[in-house]
Design a protein around this motif. Structure first.
Motif, short mmCIF file in Angstrom:
data_model
loop_
_atom_site.label_atom_id
_atom_site.label_comp_id
_atom_site.label_asym_id
_atom_site.label_seq_id
_atom_site.Cartn_x
_atom_site.Cartn_y
_atom_site.Cartn_z
N THR A 35 48.88 24.59 38.99
CA THR A 35 47.86 24.68 37.95
C THR A 35 48.47 24.42 36.57
N VAL A 36 47.59 24.08 35.63
CA VAL A 36 47.97 23.99 34.22
C VAL A 36 46.88 24.70 33.44
N GLY A 37 47.26 25.81 32.79
CA GLY A 37 46.33 26.50 31.91
C GLY A 37 46.29 25.77 30.58
N VAL A 38 45.09 25.63 30.01
CA VAL A 38 44.91 24.87 28.78
C VAL A 38 44.24 25.75 27.72
N ALA A 39 44.79 25.71 26.50
CA ALA A 39 44.19 26.37 25.34
C ALA A 39 44.25 25.41 24.17
N VAL A 40 43.38 25.60 23.19
CA VAL A 40 43.43 24.80 21.97
C VAL A 40 43.29 25.74 20.76
N SER A 41 43.83 25.28 19.64
CA SER A 41 43.71 26.05 18.40
C SER A 41 42.39 25.72 17.72
N ASP A 42 42.04 26.56 16.76
CA ASP A 42 40.94 26.21 15.88
C ASP A 42 41.48 25.20 14.86
N PRO A 43 40.62 24.53 14.10
CA PRO A 43 41.11 23.50 13.16
C PRO A 43 42.04 24.03 12.06
N LEU A 44 41.99 25.33 11.78
CA LEU A 44 42.84 25.92 10.74
C LEU A 44 44.17 26.44 11.30
N PHE A 45 44.39 26.29 12.59
CA PHE A 45 45.62 26.74 13.27
C PHE A 45 45.82 28.25 13.18
N LEU A 46 44.72 29.01 13.25
CA LEU A 46 44.82 30.46 13.17
C LEU A 46 44.71 31.14 14.53
N THR A 47 43.81 30.62 15.37
CA THR A 47 43.57 31.28 16.66
C THR A 47 43.61 30.28 17.81
N ALA A 48 43.93 30.79 18.97
CA ALA A 48 43.96 29.99 20.20
C ALA A 48 42.81 30.43 21.10
N GLN A 49 42.13 29.46 21.71
CA GLN A 49 41.05 29.75 22.65
C GLN A 49 41.34 29.07 23.98
N GLY A 50 41.08 29.78 25.05
CA GLY A 50 41.25 29.21 26.38
C GLY A 50 40.20 28.14 26.64
N VAL A 51 40.61 27.07 27.31
CA VAL A 51 39.70 25.97 27.61
C VAL A 51 39.41 25.90 29.10
N GLU A 52 40.46 25.75 29.91
CA GLU A 52 40.25 25.63 31.35
C GLU A 52 41.58 25.72 32.09
N ILE A 53 41.45 25.76 33.41
CA ILE A 53 42.62 25.67 34.29
C ILE A 53 42.46 24.39 35.10
N ILE A 54 43.46 23.53 35.00
CA ILE A 54 43.46 22.28 35.78
C ILE A 54 44.21 22.58 37.08
N MET A 67 42.28 18.26 13.00
CA MET A 67 43.14 18.17 14.17
C MET A 67 43.41 19.57 14.71
N ARG A 68 43.82 19.61 15.97
CA ARG A 68 44.10 20.87 16.65
C ARG A 68 45.41 20.76 17.42
N ILE A 69 45.88 21.90 17.88
CA ILE A 69 47.08 21.97 18.71
C ILE A 69 46.64 22.44 20.09
N MET A 70 47.22 21.83 21.12
CA MET A 70 46.93 22.22 22.50
C MET A 70 48.10 23.02 23.05
N GLY A 71 47.78 24.10 23.75
CA GLY A 71 48.79 24.90 24.44
C GLY A 71 48.63 24.73 25.93
N LEU A 72 49.75 24.57 26.64
CA LEU A 72 49.72 24.40 28.09
C LEU A 72 50.65 25.38 28.78
N ASP A 73 50.15 25.97 29.88
CA ASP A 73 50.97 26.79 30.77
C ASP A 73 51.09 26.00 32.07
N PHE A 74 52.24 25.34 32.26
CA PHE A 74 52.46 24.45 33.39
C PHE A 74 53.00 25.23 34.58
N GLY A 75 52.24 25.21 35.68
CA GLY A 75 52.66 25.88 36.90
C GLY A 75 52.80 24.89 38.04
N SER A 76 53.19 25.38 39.20
CA SER A 76 53.42 24.49 40.33
C SER A 76 52.13 23.86 40.85
#
Length: 139
Positions: free
Chosen positions: A12-31, A1-10
């Protein structure tokens, strides 16, 4: 499993996810959306990413003011949190996002990204900082 991080704006929403070990975050996309109130497609895309990355919880940036007060953006973020929880059934954790956009902008300047191109990346990078701060707090 992973954790998703979101930066919610008016818009856009920036999206990042963790690696499976919960050590690092990687950017995925901007919605991106055309109107601040049009969230159906945004929520649908987040659901697709949750399935794709096998996410079990979401960390949502909480935009407190520098003096630790909560303004209008906090209210909108709380409403978005409730929508996410209802729609996905996952826990959504609010996480202080103060200075993440400043850090993202500074990182892009140091990386040599031109000013006019930075807005294409800032929300995704801010989501990375939000999620990485959360992951670091877990350790």
């Amino acid at each position: 499993m992973r954790i998703m991080g979101l930066d919610f704006g008016s818009r856009t929403v920036g999206v990042a996810v963790s690696d499976p070990l919960f050590l690092t975050a990687q950017g995925v996309e901007i919605i991106r959306r055309k109107s601040p109130d049009k969230l159906r497609q945004t929520l649908a895309r987040i659901e697709e990413l949750i399935t794709e990355y096998e996410v079990d919880r979401i960390v949502l940036g909480y935009p407190k003011n520098m003096n630790n007060t909560e303004g209008e953006r906090c209210e909108k973020t709380q409403a978005f949190q409730a929508m996410l929880e209802r729609r996905t059934g996952l826990p959504v954790i609010l996480w202080d996002e103060r200075l993440t956009t400043v850090l993202a902008d500074r990182a892009m300047m140091e990386g040599g990204i031109r000013r006019e191109n930075r807005r294409d990346y800032v929300d995704k990078l801010a989501a990375v900082f939000i999620l990485q701060n959360y992951l670091d707090a877990l350790q």
